[in-house]
Write a protein that holds these residues in place. Sequence first.
Motif, PDB file in Angstrom:
ATOM      1  N   GLY A  98      49.794  65.409  34.817  1.00  0.00           N
ATOM      2  CA  GLY A  98      48.892  64.923  35.864  1.00  0.00           C
ATOM      3  C   GLY A  98      47.899  63.908  35.330  1.00  0.00           C
ATOM      4  O   GLY A  98      47.614  62.893  35.976  1.00  0.00           O
ATOM      5  N   HIS A  99      47.362  64.167  34.146  1.00  0.00           N
ATOM      6  CA  HIS A  99      46.400  63.244  33.538  1.00  0.00           C
ATOM      7  C   HIS A  99      47.054  61.904  33.210  1.00  0.00           C
ATOM      8  O   HIS A  99      46.483  60.835  33.471  1.00  0.00           O
ATOM      9  CB  HIS A  99      45.814  63.875  32.277  1.00  0.00           C
ATOM     10  CG  HIS A  99      44.793  63.042  31.599  1.00  0.00           C
ATOM     11  ND1 HIS A  99      43.538  62.859  32.120  1.00  0.00           N
ATOM     12  CD2 HIS A  99      44.833  62.332  30.450  1.00  0.00           C
ATOM     13  CE1 HIS A  99      42.848  62.067  31.314  1.00  0.00           C
ATOM     14  NE2 HIS A  99      43.622  61.734  30.293  1.00  0.00           N
ATOM     15  N   VAL A 100      48.253  61.945  32.675  1.00  0.00           N
ATOM     16  CA  VAL A 100      48.972  60.714  32.340  1.00  0.00           C
ATOM     17  C   VAL A 100      49.353  59.958  33.614  1.00  0.00           C
ATOM     18  O   VAL A 100      49.250  58.727  33.670  1.00  0.00           O
ATOM     19  CB  VAL A 100      50.214  61.037  31.477  1.00  0.00           C
ATOM     20  CG1 VAL A 100      51.122  59.854  31.333  1.00  0.00           C
ATOM     21  CG2 VAL A 100      49.776  61.536  30.115  1.00  0.00           C
ATOM     22  N   TYR A 101      49.752  60.683  34.656  1.00  0.00           N
ATOM     23  CA  TYR A 101      50.115  60.040  35.925  1.00  0.00           C
ATOM     24  C   TYR A 101      48.928  59.276  36.499  1.00  0.00           C
ATOM     25  O   TYR A 101      49.051  58.114  36.887  1.00  0.00           O
ATOM     26  CB  TYR A 101      50.610  61.095  36.926  1.00  0.00           C
ATOM     27  CG  TYR A 101      50.928  60.532  38.286  1.00  0.00           C
ATOM     28  CD1 TYR A 101      52.143  59.909  38.528  1.00  0.00           C
ATOM     29  CD2 TYR A 101      50.015  60.601  39.328  1.00  0.00           C
ATOM     30  CE1 TYR A 101      52.445  59.384  39.770  1.00  0.00           C
ATOM     31  CE2 TYR A 101      50.292  60.071  40.571  1.00  0.00           C
ATOM     32  CZ  TYR A 101      51.511  59.461  40.787  1.00  0.00           C
ATOM     33  OH  TYR A 101      51.804  58.930  42.013  1.00  0.00           O
ATOM     34  N   MET A 125      54.423  51.543  41.615  1.00  0.00           N
ATOM     35  CA  MET A 125      53.968  52.895  41.985  1.00  0.00           C
ATOM     36  C   MET A 125      55.153  53.833  42.204  1.00  0.00           C
ATOM     37  O   MET A 125      55.113  54.993  41.795  1.00  0.00           O
ATOM     38  CB  MET A 125      53.108  52.846  43.252  1.00  0.00           C
ATOM     39  CG  MET A 125      51.763  52.237  43.019  1.00  0.00           C
ATOM     40  SD  MET A 125      50.764  53.247  41.949  1.00  0.00           S
ATOM     41  CE  MET A 125      49.172  52.736  42.436  1.00  0.00           C
ATOM     42  N   TYR A 126      56.216  53.327  42.849  1.00  0.00           N
ATOM     43  CA  TYR A 126      57.406  54.160  43.057  1.00  0.00           C
ATOM     44  C   TYR A 126      58.055  54.529  41.725  1.00  0.00           C
ATOM     45  O   TYR A 126      58.492  55.669  41.533  1.00  0.00           O
ATOM     46  CB  TYR A 126      58.426  53.443  43.951  1.00  0.00           C
ATOM     47  CG  TYR A 126      57.975  53.249  45.374  1.00  0.00           C
ATOM     48  CD1 TYR A 126      57.197  54.182  46.036  1.00  0.00           C
ATOM     49  CD2 TYR A 126      58.330  52.102  46.070  1.00  0.00           C
ATOM     50  CE1 TYR A 126      56.785  53.997  47.337  1.00  0.00           C
ATOM     51  CE2 TYR A 126      57.925  51.902  47.373  1.00  0.00           C
ATOM     52  CZ  TYR A 126      57.151  52.852  48.002  1.00  0.00           C
ATOM     53  OH  TYR A 126      56.744  52.658  49.291  1.00  0.00           O
ATOM     54  N   GLY A 131      59.378  58.410  37.625  1.00  0.00           N
ATOM     55  CA  GLY A 131      59.317  58.819  36.223  1.00  0.00           C
ATOM     56  C   GLY A 131      58.566  60.122  36.042  1.00  0.00           C
ATOM     57  O   GLY A 131      58.934  60.960  35.213  1.00  0.00           O
ATOM     58  N   SER A 132      57.507  60.315  36.833  1.00  0.00           N
ATOM     59  CA  SER A 132      56.751  61.559  36.743  1.00  0.00           C
ATOM     60  C   SER A 132      57.559  62.742  37.258  1.00  0.00           C
ATOM     61  O   SER A 132      57.446  63.856  36.729  1.00  0.00           O
ATOM     62  CB  SER A 132      55.438  61.440  37.520  1.00  0.00           C
ATOM     63  OG  SER A 132      54.641  60.435  36.950  1.00  0.00           O
ATOM     64  N   LEU A 133      58.364  62.519  38.289  1.00  0.00           N
ATOM     65  CA  LEU A 133      59.237  63.594  38.780  1.00  0.00           C
ATOM     66  C   LEU A 133      60.267  63.976  37.722  1.00  0.00           C
ATOM     67  O   LEU A 133      60.520  65.170  37.495  1.00  0.00           O
ATOM     68  CB  LEU A 133      59.927  63.177  40.077  1.00  0.00           C
ATOM     69  CG  LEU A 133      59.037  63.109  41.314  1.00  0.00           C
ATOM     70  CD1 LEU A 133      59.809  62.530  42.492  1.00  0.00           C
ATOM     71  CD2 LEU A 133      58.486  64.475  41.653  1.00  0.00           C
ATOM     72  N   GLY A 138      61.839  67.656  33.286  1.00  0.00           N
ATOM     73  CA  GLY A 138      61.951  67.849  31.841  1.00  0.00           C
ATOM     74  C   GLY A 138      61.015  68.930  31.336  1.00  0.00           C
ATOM     75  O   GLY A 138      61.383  69.733  30.464  1.00  0.00           O
ATOM     76  N   ILE A 139      59.811  68.985  31.882  1.00  0.00           N
ATOM     77  CA  ILE A 139      58.862  70.039  31.501  1.00  0.00           C
ATOM     78  C   ILE A 139      59.404  71.402  31.919  1.00  0.00           C
ATOM     79  O   ILE A 139      59.322  72.371  31.171  1.00  0.00           O
ATOM     80  CB  ILE A 139      57.476  69.766  32.117  1.00  0.00           C
ATOM     81  CG1 ILE A 139      56.814  68.599  31.390  1.00  0.00           C
ATOM     82  CG2 ILE A 139      56.596  70.997  32.074  1.00  0.00           C
ATOM     83  CD1 ILE A 139      55.543  68.123  32.045  1.00  0.00           C
ATOM     84  N   TYR A 140      59.971  71.466  33.123  1.00  0.00           N
ATOM     85  CA  TYR A 140      60.541  72.732  33.592  1.00  0.00           C
ATOM     86  C   TYR A 140      61.663  73.200  32.658  1.00  0.00           C
ATOM     87  O   TYR A 140      61.712  74.365  32.258  1.00  0.00           O
ATOM     88  CB  TYR A 140      61.070  72.571  35.018  1.00  0.00           C
ATOM     89  CG  TYR A 140      61.772  73.790  35.532  1.00  0.00           C
ATOM     90  CD1 TYR A 140      61.056  74.921  35.920  1.00  0.00           C
ATOM     91  CD2 TYR A 140      63.165  73.832  35.604  1.00  0.00           C
ATOM     92  CE1 TYR A 140      61.704  76.055  36.374  1.00  0.00           C
ATOM     93  CE2 TYR A 140      63.818  74.959  36.053  1.00  0.00           C
ATOM     94  CZ  TYR A 140      63.089  76.061  36.445  1.00  0.00           C
ATOM     95  OH  TYR A 140      63.733  77.187  36.885  1.00  0.00           O
ATOM     96  N   LYS A 141      62.568  72.281  32.306  1.00  0.00           N
ATOM     97  CA  LYS A 141      63.665  72.650  31.398  1.00  0.00           C
ATOM     98  C   LYS A 141      63.135  73.012  30.016  1.00  0.00           C
ATOM     99  O   LYS A 141      63.643  73.921  29.375  1.00  0.00           O
ATOM    100  CB  LYS A 141      64.665  71.501  31.306  1.00  0.00           C
ATOM    101  CG  LYS A 141      65.460  71.289  32.582  1.00  0.00           C
ATOM    102  CD  LYS A 141      66.449  70.171  32.462  1.00  0.00           C
ATOM    103  CE  LYS A 141      67.641  70.508  31.664  1.00  0.00           C
ATOM    104  NZ  LYS A 141      68.626  71.375  32.208  1.00  0.00           N
ATOM    105  N   LEU A 142      62.107  72.310  29.558  1.00  0.00           N
ATOM    106  CA  LEU A 142      61.510  72.596  28.259  1.00  0.00           C
ATOM    107  C   LEU A 142      60.875  73.985  28.245  1.00  0.00           C
ATOM    108  O   LEU A 142      60.986  74.722  27.263  1.00  0.00           O
ATOM    109  CB  LEU A 142      60.458  71.529  27.928  1.00  0.00           C
ATOM    110  CG  LEU A 142      59.854  71.527  26.545  1.00  0.00           C
ATOM    111  CD1 LEU A 142      60.915  71.186  25.512  1.00  0.00           C
ATOM    112  CD2 LEU A 142      58.725  70.523  26.484  1.00  0.00           C
TER     113      LEU A 142
END
Length: 167
Positions: A98-101, A125-126, A131-133, A138-142
């Motif tokens: 969120g911070h990076v986004y 923006m899209y 990329g954030s999605l 990737g975070i979920y899989k990690l």
Amino acid sequence: MFSKGLMQRQALRTLHQTGSRSLTIPFLSTLPQNPGGVKGDVNDAVKPPAPSRIHGSLHWDFQRVTSVALLPLVGSSLASGGDISVVADSILATMLLGHVYVGFQSCIIDYIPARVYGKNHNYAMYLLTLGSLFAGVGIYKLETEEEGLTGLVKKLWTVNRSTEAKQ
């Protein structure tokens, strides 16, 4: 060797040349701009943009909240040596994303403004959202299949030591 007047004229000439250059991104198309960025006539009243909390203070507040929330999360993972719970690790990764986004969104707003680049601003923006999605997946899989974000950092931190020990 050089006279003071000559150096001042050189500096002034350089300043005039840099001021006349356009500060645009070369490969992006731009919208036609009015001379000096002025719309209308000299005698026309200035129409300020409509106030919007989303484009100003809420955006700034969200970035500050995420940065303050990252402090104890990063501190706790450092203090524990990388062995934190899955929930804390997931919150850390999500807050970091969120911070990076929001940070990249601010960069796009500042450097690819909609009034100059038009639809290219929307495309940027899209792409950021897409990329954030992907990063969220990737975070979920990690978090579910691997050791999490802190486990990954711990592996990357110690990989050099283990290869040196083998040799």
